[in-house]
Design a protein around this motif. Sequence first.
Motif, mmCIF file in Angstrom:
data_model
loop_
_atom_site.group_PDB
_atom_site.id
_atom_site.type_symbol
_atom_site.label_atom_id
_atom_site.label_comp_id
_atom_site.label_asym_id
_atom_site.label_seq_id
_atom_site.Cartn_x
_atom_site.Cartn_y
_atom_site.Cartn_z
ATOM 1 N N PRO A 192 -24.788 0.050 12.240
ATOM 2 C CA PRO A 192 -25.127 -0.635 13.500
ATOM 3 C C PRO A 192 -24.034 -1.588 13.985
ATOM 4 O O PRO A 192 -23.889 -1.809 15.196
ATOM 5 N N ARG A 193 -23.269 -2.130 13.057
ATOM 6 C CA ARG A 193 -22.203 -3.057 13.465
ATOM 7 C C ARG A 193 -21.125 -2.334 14.285
ATOM 8 O O ARG A 193 -20.520 -2.922 15.193
ATOM 9 N N LEU A 194 -20.872 -1.058 13.943
ATOM 10 C CA LEU A 194 -19.838 -0.310 14.674
ATOM 11 C C LEU A 194 -20.210 -0.162 16.142
ATOM 12 O O LEU A 194 -19.366 -0.389 17.046
ATOM 13 N N GLY A 195 -21.485 0.167 16.425
ATOM 14 C CA GLY A 195 -21.901 0.318 17.819
ATOM 15 C C GLY A 195 -21.854 -0.987 18.582
ATOM 16 O O GLY A 195 -21.424 -1.033 19.748
ATOM 17 N N VAL A 196 -22.255 -2.073 17.937
ATOM 18 C CA VAL A 196 -22.258 -3.378 18.610
ATOM 19 C C VAL A 196 -20.827 -3.840 18.854
ATOM 20 O O VAL A 196 -20.498 -4.374 19.934
ATOM 21 N N MET A 197 -19.920 -3.641 17.880
ATOM 22 C CA MET A 197 -18.540 -4.073 18.051
ATOM 23 C C MET A 197 -17.840 -3.270 19.159
ATOM 24 O O MET A 197 -16.965 -3.785 19.870
ATOM 25 N N LYS A 198 -18.205 -1.979 19.302
ATOM 26 C CA LYS A 198 -17.634 -1.192 20.406
ATOM 27 C C LYS A 198 -18.057 -1.767 21.767
ATOM 28 O O LYS A 198 -17.270 -1.799 22.727
ATOM 29 N N SER A 230 -22.345 2.034 5.082
ATOM 30 C CA SER A 230 -23.741 1.969 4.654
ATOM 31 C C SER A 230 -24.648 1.861 5.874
ATOM 32 O O SER A 230 -24.175 1.741 7.022
ATOM 33 N N LYS A 231 -25.946 1.896 5.629
ATOM 34 C CA LYS A 231 -26.902 1.758 6.722
ATOM 35 C C LYS A 231 -26.814 0.385 7.384
ATOM 36 O O LYS A 231 -27.176 0.225 8.545
ATOM 37 N N VAL A 257 -16.134 -1.775 6.856
ATOM 38 C CA VAL A 257 -16.542 -1.340 5.519
ATOM 39 C C VAL A 257 -16.355 -2.492 4.534
ATOM 40 O O VAL A 257 -15.370 -3.232 4.612
ATOM 41 N N HIS A 258 -17.300 -2.632 3.600
ATOM 42 C CA HIS A 258 -17.236 -3.713 2.612
ATOM 43 C C HIS A 258 -15.947 -3.620 1.813
ATOM 44 O O HIS A 258 -15.550 -2.533 1.369
ATOM 45 N N CYS A 259 -15.293 -4.765 1.644
ATOM 46 C CA CYS A 259 -13.998 -4.791 0.974
ATOM 47 C C CYS A 259 -14.082 -4.419 -0.500
ATOM 48 O O CYS A 259 -13.082 -4.000 -1.094
#
Length: 452
Positions: A13-19, A8-9, A58-60
């Motif tokens: 953003p979490r993917l970029g920060v976690m990378k 989702s939107k 991704v949400h469980c």
Amino acid sequence: MERHLLMSKKERPRLGVMKQVKAKLVSLVVAARLLGVSYRQAKRVWRRYRDQGDSGLVHCGRGRRGNRSKAGKLRERILARYRERYPDFGPTLAAEHLSREGLKVDHETLRRWLLAKGLWTLQRRRQKHRQWRERKACFGELVQMDGSHHDWFEGRRQPAVLMVMIDDATNRSYAQFSEEETTRAAYDTFEGYARRHKLPVGLYVDRDSIYETQRELSVAEQLAGEKPLTQFGRAMKQLGVKIELAYSAQAKGRVERRNGLFQDRLVKEMRLAGISELEPANRFLEAQFLPELNRRFWVKPAQEADAHRPVPRDLGEVLSWEEERVVQRDWTVAWQGRWFQIGSGHEALCLVGRSVIVRELRNGAVQLIREKQKLKYRELTQRPLRAPRPQPRSKAAPQSKPEARHPWRQFGSGVGQEFWRGVKARAQAARRSALPSTSEAGQAGKEEPKAK
């Protein structure tokens, strides 16, 4: 890559920060601040990303049935019951009736189901700018009243009208069925409301002929500076209830919206109850429909004070029809083809030639009123016999002269101008003969000094 499309939107953003955290470019403290979550939540997100990779973000619950979702069999059962018994009901009203049968479903859920099956369509209304009016502060300060014409019984009987009253401050409603929207229907509905809640301060109505008259002012009204009143307006004036006239349907929108609610819900409720006559419908309104309606749609007023005023004992006499009549010389009063003989006990009032009020009650009884005093009378079975008035002689009819031997001429009164000319001539001749001659008058003048 396909797993990224499921994000989702909020999750992208979490993917970029976690990378960046994985590359040790930022710390978890900074990452929590960038994501707008607490430090503990940032640690949870980082742990899932570290263990599961991109899919851990991704949400469980994605792709799983919700905890409050309905079973497919229950959904089909509810939709089948809706088609069978409530095909024209709105989602909200249908959900209420289905819950009474043990089929509990939220009205918004039912709305989505009906839209998906094509059993319900969105109704978009064209908007028009209106000026908002604040509610009255007290219960009974203003009551809106209107007659709603609708096919209430869906062809099971002749058309009828529902007289509706709604308090402006609390939405508390009262309604009553009548055959037609008449003064009698307005009287009955107003009395029913007054018996339950007492007299309101003001009444907001439309410009119907029941509440406003278009006749010209009489001379007495012009001299007194008063406006002509209808029978309903006259009754409200005696009760001290102020009538305000609305110049558009939107001005009394509160009662118009309540009419729409009645036309939607009441029609279907009476269909389910098998009601096809006015009396059972009014009993159903008073015993079941109105109490539930007022309980659900009641609004708390701005002030707790009750502005209603006490009901007078003679409310039934005020809500009547009154007309002014003049007492004849035989002490009778004529009104609508009926004649009333005033009793002899009112002789001291000297009523001949004076006006009295003829009041007809809703039960058919008649009262004669003179300055708030009820007069004793008896109704006559037939019209009183009066001496016929002499008819004026027609000027066009020729008048024949009486004969010379007619007794009218013998006394001289029928001869006319010729007779009176002869009488005058004879009288003048007699006066001249009685006067002395000119020579005698001269001698008498000469002898008069000698006598002195």
